[in-house]
Every structure is written in structure tokens, then in C-alpha cells.
Write a protein that holds these residues in place. Structure first.
Motif, PDB file in Angstrom:
ATOM      1  N   LYS A   4      26.192  27.462 -55.784  1.00 44.52           N
ATOM      2  CA  LYS A   4      25.402  26.505 -54.994  1.00 44.52           C
ATOM      3  C   LYS A   4      24.372  27.194 -54.103  1.00 44.52           C
ATOM      4  CE  LYS A   4      29.358  23.326 -54.576  1.00 44.52           C
ATOM      5  NZ  LYS A   4      30.258  22.658 -53.615  1.00 44.52           N
ATOM      6  N   THR A  61      29.435  25.017 -45.901  1.00 45.65           N
ATOM      7  CA  THR A  61      28.517  24.050 -46.503  1.00 45.65           C
ATOM      8  C   THR A  61      27.420  23.703 -45.512  1.00 45.65           C
ATOM      9  OG1 THR A  61      29.782  22.142 -45.746  1.00 45.65           O
ATOM     10  CG2 THR A  61      30.414  23.095 -47.870  1.00 45.65           C
ATOM     11  N   GLU A  68      35.361  26.150 -46.621  1.00 46.83           N
ATOM     12  CA  GLU A  68      34.114  26.371 -47.368  1.00 46.83           C
ATOM     13  C   GLU A  68      32.923  26.205 -46.448  1.00 46.83           C
ATOM     14  OE1 GLU A  68      33.506  23.844 -50.697  1.00 46.83           O
ATOM     15  OE2 GLU A  68      31.701  24.898 -51.370  1.00 46.83           O
TER      16      GLU A  68
END
Length: 781
Positions: A663, A607, A605
Motif C-alpha cells: 500500500k 495507516t 498497522e
């Protein structure tokens, strides 16, 4: 009587303050943040944020060229600042103000009540205007926007340094440095330093691009390089900071011992040399800034006339030691070509003086840029400019021809004529194009009159029939041709196309590499000692996480290997297989390549913690292929993504990641704005822009070269048979997010979004996909 007069004075003062407060409240009442954003008083924070984003995109000065776009954008930002803060919003709903005037309309009666009790003054009478509408107007003319910075300020920094202040609303520290900043900005601007102000609240993109994460910040910009100011904000510190931005070898200290050597370098450097005589022991900052601006054209020296050891120099050129004097020397070092004297050397005076003396009388063509400046393209019949070129060689054999040509040029200087020379062995293509009869001019000098016709290299010219020897007859022939040229432009009967000239003075590759290495080391050293540790926390967290995983993996592997060896001795079949593998050397060599285990794709992921390492600081030649997904589609899209890209996992230059749309929608929309032309995205100003479905988009990000390639989801209607099948779930597929597969119609349509992704990956590796470049990677907040 005196007490009565004092009381009347207090009453009058209070009444004036109250009237001022009422006026402020009335002015504040004219600004309605609800009306600016177009929302109701009962709107939720989500509705307010949606309205702000829509209006901010529409009225951003970089996108909207309307003259009132900037003011409108400031109002939108201020309105959102008030309504996004519950306390300010409550103050506005209660008093009609966001807390700046503290609700004078109702609070004012309590102030009068306290006054009658004991002359008590509430602090709200003393209103300090920190908001954007009332900020200091002296900064208005210095405000920078992103497009203005990229297109104008950044290129101009190669000619002069810039001092830039980063400020924002409600910045109390900014108020403390304001008096010093005003004084220094006014003083340095007069010397030639560029001044800029960036409002971080309205130019977050520019502030992030400059690396400023706090206010106030002061930074210097020179030759495209940003350096932060870390000392106390004092006048002397700021002057010293700007002076340190400049290269240290701009101005050479000149005395009786080295002035002849300095002035004699005109031939090697192909530049006029400038001497400033002054009674200051240190080189003035104005002179250093001037040397930086004209460093490509002139060489600069400084003579401190009060120093012992400069008497001969001052006497040689008859210098008045009490008045600053500037001299320009060209081909003759025994006498200056031009002189200017003034008790107060101003920047404009120096610029006018030097701009008229940027070139030698007979400059040598050492580069294409110099050729274009000395011999500009003809724009009209009234603006004809001709170049008289001496094609000669190096050494004493050709010295006489050059000296006579120089004497002729000095005697016939005109605005429409430029006299230049070049060495045949250093510019062979130019000599071959202009001298058709090479045998006739071999070992001899030649003169060519030419006129540039266009930027593509086309010229009209005429070569003197006889070689140039510098005799009186040669002078008469050349003078006669120049007189005919004034009335008959057709005299230049020959035409040709010239190739670009060689850059003779360009530094060698090793020298350029050495200076680049020094700059990199200097930047790293400065960053190490002046790093904001808050910014370093993601990197440190990533580093410790990597170390923890590494040591944890080693320890677990050690225990597992020892237990396997202890518990299960190898069987006869395994021993036989082992011997076979040892004997087959070709197989062992092939198995050493990066062929992944079947069904295994490493997808991480993306981030804010691993953002820099996985994208911003990605090694050259490496790319990160990022899948866009949401929480509801995570499992199904990851399964299909792994199957599509499995055959490409053997490439060491490809990394695979996924990004959560829930997000980081803003980050994705920012990138997609740069793909508007070739990969149409739905209109960003429609009312459903926050509800667009980007799941299934795939971005191939090249962090080093700052571009990306875009894969848009396959529409299910393109191939009717595809929707009816559901891919089997491979139980051995390993990703960071696992879940039970679903074969419902919804899962089929979701998985079908990545149909033909493998074909897109093949085009990516071929380099045939369109690339969308961006100025810098945005922060993944």
C-alpha cells in the motif's frame, strides 16, 4: 452589395480562425507524450506509471542540476497527466491532442459544414490555454522550488514578509483572482514584500510542507511562520492581510508629550532612533516594512504632522510639513545625526539612508553578533579595520570619561575605525583578556585598540599605558597611536583569544516562554476557525474509533467481571493466595511496573487514519518502531518481530507498528532517500525499482525531532546454521494479523530477515545508532 461584403467578412474571419486552429493543432502535434515517457501506444497504465516515476525522480529540479531539468520535468508531468487520464489519452490517440484543441484535423470539416448551413461556430474555436506551457509568464519569476524555499525564502522571512500563491493547472478559480493578484504583487513588491508562487502540480512536496491542500490558496510567511489568507481576494484585503502579519509594536506614535522619552531610550536600547514626519494619519505600510527589516538595529517612531499636539516637535527640528522627512538620532537628541527629505519616499532611498546609520557613534558591545559587525575580521592588508574600545563602568563616576571618548570619536570618524565601549561588569571575560594589569585599571576606564584576526576569537591589540580620563593629554596620546597605526600595523604587538560576548539584551526565559505560548494559542485559534474539515476527517474518525473502543471495552469488562463474580466463587486456595499478595507489599509495588504478559506484543498497522497520532504528533521522547512487510510475509514476519522486540515492550516510550509495502511503497522509498549515504539502498534509477524487496526493514521513527534509524534485514548467508532451523510458533502471541505458521524453507528465510533485531534494539535504546533527519514527514497517501 452590402450583404456580399458582410459575407466576405464572415468568410475571412472563419478562414483566419481555421488557420489559427491548424497552427494550434500543429503545435500540439509536436508534443508526443509517448515519446516523452518512452512508452509505446499499447502500454498499460502500470507501465506508464513506472516510466513516469523513473523519469520524475531523474529529472526533478531538486536532484538534477541540469539547466534544462525544470523544463524536462514539466514535460514529463504533462505527458503523464495526458496518458494517465483515459479520456485525454483517447483524444490524443484520435486527434493528436489531449482535448485542448478537440482534434482540429478532423473536426474542422464539420465546422465548415455548420458554417454553410447557418453561420454556426463550434466552441472548440475558442481555446482557453490553461496548461502549464501557456500559463501566465508574470508568475515565472516568482516560482518557488522546495530547496529554494528552505535555503533562501525561509531565512529571508525573518527580514521581510512573503505573500505566496498556490496555483495549479486547470484551476478556473485561479483565473478569477489573477488580475487582482498581479496588481497587488506588483504594488507590494515595490514596498519590500517578497512574492512567491508555488505550482502544486509540480511542487507537491513544497505545497504539502506549507499545508496547502487546495488551489488557489494564498498564504503569508513571516519569521518562519505560515498564515493562510481566508478573505475575499481584493486589493484592500490583501494589503490588510500583509499588514496584520507584521508585529504591532514596530512603530511608536510620537507627539510633543513623548518624543523626549522616545529619543532618550538610545542608551538603554543601544540603538539609533528614527523619526518619520508625514501628513498621513496612519503609518504607511512602507514604513512598517522598513521597521521590520531593521528592527534589530534601529527603533522607529512616526509623527503625524497634521495632528494637534505635534507643533512643538515640528518647530524644534524645523520640519517642512508638506514633505515627508526622515531623521536619525544617535547619542545627541537635541539634533539629528542625519536627515533625508523627499516628496516620494521610495524603498531604495530609505534602505540607503538607514544602512549608513545602523549604529551609534560609540555603540556598546552587548552581544557577539554586534561585535562581529562593528569589528569585522581582517581580510587583507588593504582592508584593515580597527576597533577602539573604551572599557569603562556604569554610573556618574564614569560619565566624564565616556563623554570625552564620544567627543573624540565624533571628531575622528573614519571608515577604517570603529569606536565602541563596553561595561566591565557586564563583559568581565573581555575585560580580563585585554587588561592584564587589573589593579592598575581597577575603578578606572581604559582604552584598547584591537584588530580581529579570525572568527575563532584571535585578536591583536594594544592597551593605552595609562587609564583613560579624557584629558587633552589622553586625546593626544590616542591620536598619535592611531596615526602610527596607519603606517605601522605591527604596533598591535599583543595577541589573545577572546571568548564570545554575553548577550546582554536577550529576553529572559519566562518572557520567551510567554511569547511562544501566545503564538501557539494564536495559531490554534486560527486553525480552529479556518480548518479544512476534509483534512480533519482522519482525526475525527480516529477520535470516534478510540471512544467506541474505550466504551466498548468498559462495557464488556463490566459484564465479564459481574458474570465471573456471580458464577465462580473463590476457592480456599485462591483466598489464601490473595491474602499472601496483600501481605507482600514489596511484590505489589514491583508488579505495578509495565512488564507485559508473556508472549503479548501490541503491534498496530500504520495507516492514514492513525498516521498523525502514531507518528507526526508523537510526544517528545517517544519512538514508533515500524516493521515493513507485505501481504504474503505478514504472518511470519509479525511472529518473528514480536519475539525479537518482546523484551523491550516494558518501555513506555516505544510503540510498535507495521506498514504494508503493497500500500505504501512510495512513502517508504521517499524516507529511504534520506538514508542513502550511511545505509546504501539499491540504485533508485534501475529498471526494477518498483520490484525491490523491502520486507523485513525496520524503521525507528522519532516524530517530534523528525529523524529515523534504519534496520536492514539480516542476510541469510552470514550464518549458515541459522537457516536450517525454524522458530516454534508461540500460540499465545497476540498481534493484529494471525495465521498458521509455516516451517517451509521460504518461511525460514523470511523469519531469518529479522535475525539480530534485538541487538539493534539495544543500540537504539543506547542512542548509538545513526540518525537520518528529514525536513518534514510526507503524507501517507
Amino acid at each position: 452589395m452590402e450583404l456580399g461584403r458582410a459575407g466576405l467578412a464572415w468568410v475571412a474571419t472563419l478562414l483566419l480562425a481555421a488557420l489559427g486552429a491548424q497552427a494550434a493543432a500543429a503545435a500540439a502535434g509536436d508534443f508526443d507524450p509517448y515519446r516523452v515517457l518512452g512508452v509505446g501506444r499499447s502500454s498499460s497504465q502500470a507501465d506508464i506509471k513506472k516510466a513516469y516515476k523513473r523519469l520524475a525522480r531523474e529529472w526533478h529540479p531538486d536532484k538534477n542540476k541540469d539547466p534544462g531539468a525544470e523544463d524536462k520535468f514539466i514535460q514529463i508531468s504533462k505527458a503523464y497527466e495526458i496518458l494517465s487520464n483515459e479520456e485525454k489519452r483517447a483524444n490524443f490517440d484520435r486527434y493528436g491532442d489531449a482535448g485542448e484543441s478537440q482534434g482540429y484535423s478532423q473536426h474542422q470539416q464539420r465546422q465548415f459544414h455548420h458554417f454553410h448551413e447557418g453561420f454556426y461556430f463550434d466552441e472548440s474555436f475558442f481555446h482557453f490555454p490553461f496548461n502549464s506551457e501557456r500559463r501566465d509568464t508574470s508568475d515565472e519569476k516568482y516560482l518557488l522550488h522546495f530547496s529554494h524555499y528552505i535555503n533562501e525564502i525561509l531565512p529571508d522571512s525573518f527580514r521581510k514578509p512573503y505573500l505566496i500563491k498556490i496555483t495549479s493547472d486547470w484551476c478556473f478559480s485561479c483565473i478569477h483572482i489573477e488580475p487582482v493578484w498581479k496588481e497587488v504583487a506588483q504594488e507590494l513588491e515595490a514596498l519590500g514584500v517578497g512574492i512567491g508562487v508555488v505550482h502544486a502540480g509540480y511542487e507537491r512536496r513544497l505545497a504539502h510542507h506549507l499545508g496547502a491542500h487546495s488551489t488557489p490558496s494564498i498564504l503569508g510567511l513571516i519569521s518562519g511562520r505560515v498564515t493562510f489568507f481566508h478573505s475575499a481576494v481584493l486589493r484592500e484585503n490583501l494589503r490588510h492581510f500583509v499588514e496584520n502579519l507584521l508585529p504591532g509594536n514596530l512603530v511608536e506614535k510620537i507627539t510633543d508629550k513623548n518624543y523626549i522619552h522616545f529619543l532618550s531610550n538610545w542608551k538603554r536600547e543601544n540603538k539609533p532612533h528614527v523619526l518619520l514626519f508625514d501628513h498621513m494619519p496612519v503609518v504607511p505600510l512602507l514604513y512598517k516594512l522598513t521597521a521590520f527589516a531593521y528592527r534589530d538595529y534601529l527603533s522607529f517612531g512616526y509623527v503625524y504632522v497634521g495632528l494637534r499636539g505635534t507643533e512643538e516637535l515640528s518647530r524644534q527640528y524645523n520640519i517642512n510639513v508638506y514633505t515627508p522627512t526622515m531623521m536619525v538620532f544617535k547619542e545627541h537628541i537635541d539634533r539629528p545625526s542625519d536627515v533625508v527629505q523627499a516628496r516620494d519616499m521610495k524603498k531604495q532611498l530609505i534602505d540607503d539612508f538607514l544602512s549608513q546609520n545602523k549604529f551609534l557613534m560609540v555603540a556598546r558591545l552587548t552581544s557577539q553578533r554586534l561585535f562581529q559587525e562593528l569589528c569585522p575580521v581582517k581580510k587583507s592588508h588593504r582592508q584593515r579595520k580597527h576597533c577602539v574600545v573604551l572599557l569603562t563602568g556604569e554610573g556618574e563616576k564614569f560619565a566624564e570619561a565616556y563623554e570625552t571618548f564620544l567627543t573624540f570619536a565624533v571628531a575622528n570618524t573614519k571608515d577604517t575605525l570603529k569606536f565602541v565601549h563596553t561595561y566591565n561588569d557586564r563583559q568581565p571575560e573581555l575585560a580580563d583578556a585585554l587588561l592584564l594589569d587589573e589593579e592598575k585599571y581597577r575603578g578606572r576606564s581604559a582604552v584598547v585598540i584591537l584588530e580581529r584576526r579570525n572568527n575563532a576569537g584571535k585578536v591583536a591589540y594594544k592597551t593605552l599605558e595609562e587609564a583613560w580620563q579624557g584629558s587633552k593629554e589622553d586625546n593626544f596620546i590616542l591620536l598619535d597611536l592611531l596615526d602610527q597605526l596607519r603606517t605601522d600595523p605591527g604596533l598591535l604587538s599583543s595577541e589573545t583569544v577572546l571568548a564570545d560576548l554575553n548577550d546582554e539584551l536577550a529576553p529572559m526565559f519566562l518572557i520567551r516562554w510567554f511569547y511562544s505560548t501566545l503564538d501557539y494559542i494564536s495559531d490554534s485559534w486560527d486553525s480552529l476557525f479556518h480548518t479544512n474539515w476534509r483534512e480533519m476527517m482522519p482525526l475525527l474518525s480516529l477520535l470516534f474509533s478510540a471512544l467506541f473502543i474505550l466504551f466498548g471495552t468498559v462495557i464488556v469488562q463490566a459484564f465479564s467481571d459481574s458474570s465471573d463474580t456471580r458464577d465462580s466463587p473463590p476457592s480456599e486456595k485462591e483466598e489464601t493466595a490473595t491474602k499472601t499478595e496483600k501481605n507482600d507489599t514489596s511484590f505489589s509495588k514491583d508488579s505495578n511496573s509495565r512488564i507485559p504478559k508473556k508472549g503479548f506484543v501490541e503491534v498496530t498497522e500504520l495507516t492514514d487514519i492513525n498516521y498523525n497520532s502514531n507518528l507526526v504528533r508523537l510526544r517528545p521522547g517517544h519512538m514508533n518502531v515500524v516493521l515493513i512487510l507485505s501481504n504474503s510475509t505478514k504472518t511470519m514476519l509479525l511472529q518473528k518481530f514480536a519475539l525479537e522486540v518482546y523484551t523491550f515492550t516494558g518501555s513506555s516510550s516505544l510503540h510498535f507498528s507495521f506498514l504494508s509495502l503493497d500500500k505504501h511503497r512510495e512513502w517508504l522509498e521517499y524516507l529511504l532517500e534520506f538514508a542513502q549515504d550511511a545505509a546504501p539502498i539499491p540504485n533508485q534509477y534501475d529498471k526494477h525499482f518498483l520490484e525491490r524487496d523491502y520486507t523485513g526493514y525496520v524503521l525507528a521513527l522519532n516524530g517530534h525531532k523528525k529523524y529515523f534509524c534504519l534496520f536492514k534485514p539480516h542476510r541469510a548467508g552470514d550464518e549458515g546454521g541459522t537457516l536450517g532451523s525454524c522458530e516454534d510458533y508461540d500460540s499465545s502471541l497476540h498481534t493484529e494479523a494471525r495465521g498458521k505458521p509455516s516451517c517451509s524453507p521460504g518461511s525460514r528465510s523470511i523469519k531469518n530477515k529479522l535475525h539480530k533485531l534485538s541487538f539493534w534494539m539495544e543500540r537504539l535504546l543506547e542512542g548509538s545508532l545513526q540518525r537520518f533527519y528529514i525536513p518534514s514527514w510526507p503524507a501517507l497517501d
